[in-house]
Write a protein that holds these residues in place. Sequence first.
Motif, PDB file in Angstrom:
ATOM      1  N   ALA A  77       0.831  -1.210   0.000  1.00 27.18           N
ATOM      2  CA  ALA A  77       0.000   0.000   0.000  1.00 27.18           C
ATOM      3  C   ALA A  77       0.867   1.263   0.000  1.00 27.18           C
ATOM      4  CB  ALA A  77      -0.932  -0.007   1.211  1.00 27.18           C
ATOM      5  N   TYR A  78       1.937   1.273   0.822  1.00 27.22           N
ATOM      6  CA  TYR A  78       2.821   2.444   0.850  1.00 27.22           C
ATOM      7  C   TYR A  78       3.506   2.645  -0.518  1.00 27.22           C
ATOM      8  CZ  TYR A  78       2.444   3.366   5.875  1.00 27.22           C
ATOM      9  OH  TYR A  78       1.990   3.707   7.121  1.00 27.22           O
ATOM     10  N   ASN A  79       3.880   1.545  -1.167  1.00 25.81           N
ATOM     11  CA  ASN A  79       4.470   1.670  -2.508  1.00 25.81           C
ATOM     12  C   ASN A  79       3.466   2.225  -3.512  1.00 25.81           C
ATOM     13  OD1 ASN A  79       7.129   0.938  -2.121  1.00 25.81           O
ATOM     14  ND2 ASN A  79       6.761  -1.247  -2.392  1.00 25.81           N
ATOM     15  N   LEU A  80       2.182   1.810  -3.377  1.00 32.88           N
ATOM     16  CA  LEU A  80       1.139   2.364  -4.254  1.00 32.88           C
ATOM     17  C   LEU A  80       0.972   3.862  -4.013  1.00 32.88           C
ATOM     18  CD1 LEU A  80      -1.622  -0.421  -4.042  1.00 32.88           C
ATOM     19  CD2 LEU A  80      -0.250   0.160  -6.041  1.00 32.88           C
ATOM     20  N   LEU A  81       1.025   4.268  -2.741  1.00 30.27           N
ATOM     21  CA  LEU A  81       0.921   5.704  -2.422  1.00 30.27           C
ATOM     22  C   LEU A  81       2.123   6.465  -2.999  1.00 30.27           C
ATOM     23  CD1 LEU A  81      -0.365   5.570   1.265  1.00 30.27           C
ATOM     24  CD2 LEU A  81      -1.555   6.618  -0.657  1.00 30.27           C
ATOM     25  N   GLY A  82       3.307   5.853  -2.869  1.00 26.91           N
ATOM     26  CA  GLY A  82       4.501   6.486  -3.440  1.00 26.91           C
ATOM     27  C   GLY A  82       4.369   6.685  -4.928  1.00 26.91           C
ATOM     28  N   ARG A  83       3.854   5.644  -5.637  1.00 28.84           N
ATOM     29  CA  ARG A  83       3.684   5.754  -7.092  1.00 28.84           C
ATOM     30  C   ARG A  83       2.632   6.807  -7.446  1.00 28.84           C
ATOM     31  NH1 ARG A  83       1.998   0.414 -10.217  1.00 28.84           N
ATOM     32  NH2 ARG A  83       0.023   0.876  -9.203  1.00 28.84           N
ATOM     33  N   HIS A  84       1.551   6.859  -6.637  1.00 27.63           N
ATOM     34  CA  HIS A  84       0.490   7.849  -6.886  1.00 27.63           C
ATOM     35  C   HIS A  84       1.059   9.267  -6.822  1.00 27.63           C
ATOM     36  CE1 HIS A  84      -3.344   9.990  -6.477  1.00 27.63           C
ATOM     37  NE2 HIS A  84      -2.817  10.591  -5.414  1.00 27.63           N
ATOM     38  N   THR A  95       8.585  10.148  -1.748  1.00 25.97           N
ATOM     39  CA  THR A  95       9.764   9.640  -1.029  1.00 25.97           C
ATOM     40  C   THR A  95       9.395   9.197   0.381  1.00 25.97           C
ATOM     41  OG1 THR A  95      11.163  11.158  -2.290  1.00 25.97           O
ATOM     42  CG2 THR A  95      12.106  10.195  -0.312  1.00 25.97           C
ATOM     43  N   GLU A  96       8.572   9.994   1.056  1.00 20.32           N
ATOM     44  CA  GLU A  96       8.154   9.665   2.438  1.00 20.32           C
ATOM     45  C   GLU A  96       7.477   8.290   2.492  1.00 20.32           C
ATOM     46  OE1 GLU A  96       4.917  11.277   5.756  1.00 20.32           O
ATOM     47  OE2 GLU A  96       5.487  12.560   4.061  1.00 20.32           O
ATOM     48  N   TYR A  97       6.551   8.023   1.572  1.00 21.46           N
ATOM     49  CA  TYR A  97       5.825   6.747   1.600  1.00 21.46           C
ATOM     50  C   TYR A  97       6.718   5.581   1.167  1.00 21.46           C
ATOM     51  CZ  TYR A  97       1.482   9.217   2.537  1.00 21.46           C
ATOM     52  OH  TYR A  97       0.501   9.959   3.128  1.00 21.46           O
ATOM     53  N   TYR A  98       7.571   5.805   0.181  1.00 15.95           N
ATOM     54  CA  TYR A  98       8.477   4.733  -0.242  1.00 15.95           C
ATOM     55  C   TYR A  98       9.422   4.337   0.897  1.00 15.95           C
ATOM     56  CZ  TYR A  98       7.236   4.747  -5.215  1.00 15.95           C
ATOM     57  OH  TYR A  98       6.587   4.614  -6.406  1.00 15.95           O
ATOM     58  N   LEU A  99       9.921   5.320   1.647  1.00 11.36           N
ATOM     59  CA  LEU A  99      10.838   5.014   2.749  1.00 11.36           C
ATOM     60  C   LEU A  99      10.124   4.263   3.875  1.00 11.36           C
ATOM     61  CD1 LEU A  99      13.006   8.264   2.910  1.00 11.36           C
ATOM     62  CD2 LEU A  99      13.630   6.034   1.986  1.00 11.36           C
ATOM     63  N   LEU A 102      10.073   0.769   2.681  1.00 12.97           N
ATOM     64  CA  LEU A 102      11.397   0.182   2.806  1.00 12.97           C
ATOM     65  C   LEU A 102      11.692  -0.237   4.242  1.00 12.97           C
ATOM     66  CD1 LEU A 102      14.074  -0.466   1.361  1.00 12.97           C
ATOM     67  CD2 LEU A 102      14.822   1.867   1.859  1.00 12.97           C
ATOM     68  N   GLU A 103      11.302   0.609   5.186  1.00 18.50           N
ATOM     69  CA  GLU A 103      11.528   0.304   6.599  1.00 18.50           C
ATOM     70  C   GLU A 103      10.798  -0.980   7.022  1.00 18.50           C
ATOM     71  OE1 GLU A 103      10.846   2.384  11.008  1.00 18.50           O
ATOM     72  OE2 GLU A 103      10.236   3.416   9.179  1.00 18.50           O
ATOM     73  N   ILE A 104       9.536  -1.108   6.619  1.00 12.36           N
ATOM     74  CA  ILE A 104       8.756  -2.291   7.004  1.00 12.36           C
ATOM     75  C   ILE A 104       9.300  -3.538   6.309  1.00 12.36           C
ATOM     76  CG2 ILE A 104       6.461  -3.352   6.976  1.00 12.36           C
ATOM     77  CD1 ILE A 104       5.283  -0.512   7.042  1.00 12.36           C
ATOM     78  N   SER A 105       9.659  -3.427   5.026  1.00 10.75           N
ATOM     79  CA  SER A 105      10.172  -4.596   4.299  1.00 10.75           C
ATOM     80  C   SER A 105      11.451  -5.121   4.938  1.00 10.75           C
ATOM     81  CB  SER A 105      10.405  -4.248   2.828  1.00 10.75           C
ATOM     82  OG  SER A 105      11.420  -3.274   2.691  1.00 10.75           O
ATOM     83  N   ARG A 106      12.276  -4.217   5.489  1.00 10.54           N
ATOM     84  CA  ARG A 106      13.491  -4.653   6.187  1.00 10.54           C
ATOM     85  C   ARG A 106      13.159  -5.263   7.545  1.00 10.54           C
ATOM     86  NH1 ARG A 106      17.362   0.534   4.528  1.00 10.54           N
ATOM     87  NH2 ARG A 106      18.149  -0.396   2.575  1.00 10.54           N
ATOM     88  N   GLU A 107      12.166  -4.697   8.218  1.00  9.50           N
ATOM     89  CA  GLU A 107      11.754  -5.255   9.516  1.00  9.50           C
ATOM     90  C   GLU A 107      11.277  -6.696   9.379  1.00  9.50           C
ATOM     91  OE1 GLU A 107       8.838  -2.661  11.166  1.00  9.50           O
ATOM     92  OE2 GLU A 107      10.277  -1.074  11.688  1.00  9.50           O
ATOM     93  N   ASN A 119      14.386   0.200  -5.746  1.00  9.33           N
ATOM     94  CA  ASN A 119      14.330   0.718  -7.121  1.00  9.33           C
ATOM     95  C   ASN A 119      13.369   1.894  -7.232  1.00  9.33           C
ATOM     96  OD1 ASN A 119      16.190  -0.673  -8.763  1.00  9.33           O
ATOM     97  ND2 ASN A 119      14.896  -2.490  -8.799  1.00  9.33           N
ATOM     98  N   GLN A 120      12.218   1.809  -6.535  1.00  7.32           N
ATOM     99  CA  GLN A 120      11.227   2.892  -6.590  1.00  7.32           C
ATOM    100  C   GLN A 120      11.770   4.185  -5.980  1.00  7.32           C
ATOM    101  OE1 GLN A 120       8.341   2.634  -8.288  1.00  7.32           O
ATOM    102  NE2 GLN A 120       9.111   0.597  -8.801  1.00  7.32           N
ATOM    103  N   VAL A 121      12.492   4.068  -4.849  1.00 13.53           N
ATOM    104  CA  VAL A 121      13.097   5.256  -4.225  1.00 13.53           C
ATOM    105  C   VAL A 121      14.106   5.884  -5.189  1.00 13.53           C
ATOM    106  CG1 VAL A 121      14.446   6.125  -2.282  1.00 13.53           C
ATOM    107  CG2 VAL A 121      12.770   4.315  -1.907  1.00 13.53           C
TER     108      VAL A 121
END
Length: 640
Positions: A77-84, A95-99, A102-107, A119-121
């Motif tokens: 969902a955050y990646n979709l918001l980043g793309r939007h 950038t805020e939503y993509y990061l 990224l934080e959650i995917s690493r967690e 790649n999106q960032v």
Amino acid sequence: MKQFIIIPFLFFISFSCFSQRERYNMDSLIVEAVKQKQNDYYELNRFFKRAKFQKEEIDFFLKESEKNKYPLGEVFAYNLLGRHYRNNSFFEQATEYYLKALEISREIKNVNAEIVTLNQVGVVYRRQDKIRSALNYHQMALELADKVEFPDDDTKVSISISNNSIGNIYLTLKQYQLALEKFKKSILIQEKLGDKRGLAINHQNIGFAFQNLGDIDAALEHYHKSLDYNIENNSDFGKVICHQSISDVLLLQRRYEEAYKYISEVVSISEEIGNQYYTSEVFSTLGYVQLKLDSIKIAEVNLEKGLAIATKHKIPSGINKSNLYLSELYEKKQSYEEAYSYYKKAIEGERKTFNDKNILYVNTLISKYDNEVSENKIKNLAKENEIAKLKLLRNRNVLIIALVSIALLGVLLYSMYRQRLLNNDKKILKLEQEALRIQMNPHFVFNALNSIKLYVINNEQKNAVHYLNKFSKLIRNILESSTVKEVTLSEELKTMNLYMSIENIRFSNEINYIEKVDSNVNSERIKIPPLILQPFLENSIWHGLSSKKGDKEVILTVKKESDEFIQIDITDNGIGRDAAMKIKNSKSLNRKSIGIYLTKERLRNFANEYKNDYSLVYTDLVDEKGKVKGTMVTLKLPIL
């Protein structure tokens, strides 16, 4: 009359019902996805079959994922918001939503989600001409994908995207041949996978590279190939980009009527899509074509519109392009003062975002770095092969000596075996040290060049020259020390001072590095192994200080404990070993560090030739309240 009123009303009602049904179906799909809790990012993406999400639907997806504790859904969902927000050129929000993604995917240690998000960032930073940040994120994505042992098609697509994005960065840096190499790597993967969308993007990029290399015919050929793929994919966004590029080439060929035909066809489509980056490009190109066709008034309107969009959404390349075209327009109107004003703005903007001379200089260094990486890989493979042979030889000798020992004089042969084994171990240790240096140098060189490159891009010539001088001295010292067994303590301290200066660039020179040498220590006569202190300083920086906020300090103290020993203390005011270990364990990929292990082996080998042994002690520093205030490494070395 009533019939004319009723028909639009019925149309409105039916359209509203259709929209509600479509929204209801999308919400149902989201609920089903959250319920299934798919743990593979690519499978989750395929579940929606490239569905077009509205902002309200994305918010609903995020809310459902949070409520049902589905972290991968939150990442999606955050990646979709980043793309939007990226597609609408609101880059800071994107950038805020993509990061966050990224934080959650690493967690949750989801490598696939992390690769996609990195790649999106990178794409967002590239759109803003923040080249260094974009390159770093795409490079991280590529390194992470390359480490996947058995990559599936989805991972190969991510590798293709990373290569394509790095190629785009090379386009920005005017390194068109390097860009073409990256695009060719990317397009090979896409052709094997039948990725038509990726092929459309790559042919577009290859066309741009050929256009800037002066091969207009090749550029036009690739632009048309890209357009064909976009028509086949029914991609309006791709059509806009292709029409824009083809119009640029036709302008170069002075085929103004054809250029107008291509660019005018996508004006309304571009506005409907809402990507302000390309909408600004389209209006600027349209205005320029109209200027060439002597439609001055309408050209001015469209150029001003392109400039307004680029200014509002902070698109440096769009601002510079519009200002340059407006300068030519006012020159044609014989308003020379305004023409000069716009031309000056265009040139100043270009200088601010791009300096040809400095960028080409930095890219020469990057090219040299790439060549060095290739050469070092070959050397490293040769060293590893030699190590393997020596290990096989050692194992064979163990067996031979064991058999001969049974038949002949065991004590004599055992002694010979021990001597030969020791010699082989020393050879292996030496080769492992050389292999470690070969592996370390490209990584360190890449980071150092990236740091120095920022000074060059920002036109900070004094800083760039200062640190390039230090960097060259450090490389020379490393090369010289790799050929000798021992160096003086004075030479080692000078090398470490250079190393800390280079590493400190990446921390904006926030680390206060202090050396304290007692007056009774003769640093010119005392011998120690070369580069023996570097791993401990590196640990202090990256494990102790990198995650710390506030003042950062490393103190290296040398004192003569007795006539037989010197003591070297490396003290940092970092977060401590326990906190550093927790951060390390939380990362998705943990590489086993062999630097300290090899350093201990070198110290043991060094001490064998002295009367006394060395000692290495780690001390956790705490204040009066028991709160961690840093770490101290104490190294005692024999001098007699």
